[in-house]
Design a protein around this motif. Sequence first.
Motif: not given
Length: 72
Positions: A42-57
């Motif tokens: 769950l923690y890493l899933g939340a970080q994954f979501v945050r990262a997809t917002e920053d790393l759109t490419w």
Amino acid sequence: MTTHGPVLPIWSCGGCGAPWPCATRRRELRAEFEGAPVSLALYLGAQFVRATEDLTWAPAGALHRRFLGWLR
């Protein structure tokens, strides 16, 4: 406290410069969440979501493997 935290918005490791979570942080997270694999996911899933917002490419599949694929 770890020096291997993410440097945002590029999601590199503050301790070694590798893509976050780096190998060291992965080991630390496994120890930190020992006995609680769902909480770690769950923690890493939340970080994954945050990262997809920053790393759109970045391809979503590559980010998924990076953040969650190593949990298997």
